[in-house]
Motif scaffolding. Structure first.
Motif: not given
Length: 200
Positions: A95-102, A109-118, A170-171, A179-182
Motif C-alpha cells: 500500500e505504501i509503495v503504491s502511493q510513492v510514485s509521482y 493515506t498514512t504518515i508512513e507513505a508520506e515519509i517514503v514518498q517524500d 508536493l512534499m 530540505i526541498a527548498e534548498e
C-alpha cells in the motif's frame, strides 16, 4: 528473524539486485531514499520499521525497470513472502509503495507513505536529482536539450519543467519541505547557468 535482521537481509538483496542498474534507480539511490526516510522519521510519529522496509523495496517492480509494466505488488509480495513475513505487513508495504510514485499521482493515506514518498522525491531534486535526470535521459536515449521543443519528455532539460520543479510543493512533511527548498533553489541556479552557457 527480528526486525533488524529482516532489514539487513532486504538491504543485502537490494544491493545485489540493483548495484549496477543504470537509469538512476540503482542501489545507491535506494540507499539514499532510506537515509532520507530515517532523517524525516526523527521528527514524525510513524513506524520506523515499516517506513524503512517500504523504502528499501519501493523500486523492485518499478515500471521504468520492467518495460513500462508496473510489477511492484507482484514482485514485492513474492520477495517478502520468501522471508516469511506475514500477509498484513506485506499488504501495508504494498500500500505504501503504491502511493510513492509521482506518475501514479496517488496521495499518501498514512504518515508512513508520506515519509517514503517524500524521501524518494528528495532524491529526485538538488544536485543528485540533476545527475539522476541526465543519467536516466541518457539511458533512454533522450537528448540533452532542444531549444525548439518544449513538449513533454522532449529533452532532459524539459524534464525539470515536466516534473522536478514541481516536487518542492508536493512534499508532505515539514522536514522534507525544508530540505526541498534548498535543493530546488540549486536546480533553478543550474538551469539558469545552463541557459547562459548555451545562449538560450
Amino acid at each position: 528473524m527480528n526486525k533488524n535482521e529482516i532489514l539487513k537481509e532486504v538491504q543485502s538483496y537490494i544491493r545485489k539486485t540493483f548495484l549496477e542498474e543504470g537509469t538512476g534507480h540503482d542501489y545507491f539511490h535506494i540507499e539514499r531514499v532510506v537515509t532520507n526516510a530515517r532523517k524525516i522519521i526523527e521528527k514524525e510519529n510513524a513506524d520506523p520499521f515499516l517506513v524503512e522496509l517500504a523504502a528499501w523495496v519501493h523500486d523492485i517492480g518499478d515500471y521504468k525497470l520492467h518495460d513500462g509494466v508496473d510489477k511492484s505488488k507482484e514482485l514485492i509480495t513474492s520477495y517478502l513472502e520468501s522471508l516469511c513475513l506475514d500477509d498484513s505487513l506485506i499488504n501495508q508495504v504494498n500500500e505504501i509503495v503504491s502511493q510513492v510514485s509521482y506518475s501514479k499521482g496517488n496521495k499518501p493515506t498514512t504518515i508512513e507513505a508520506e515519509i517514503v514518498q517524500d524521501a524518494d522525491r528528495l532524491d529526485a531534486i538538488g544536485a543528485v536529482g540533476i545527475a539522476r535526470c541526465f543519467a536516466y535521459g541518457g539511458s533512454t536515449g533522450n537528448i540533452l536539450f532542444n531549444p525548439e521543443d518544449n513538449s513533454k519528455n522532449a529533452s532532459s532539460i524539459q524534464h525539470f519543467y515536466d516534473k522536478l520543479f514541481k516536487l518542492k510543493d508536493l512534499m508532505n512533511t515539514k522536514t522534507a519541505k525544508a530540505i526541498a527548498e534548498e535543493r530546488h533553489a540549486y536546480m533553478e541556479g543550474f538551469v539558469q547557468q545552463f541557459y547562459k552557457e548555451v545562449n538560450f
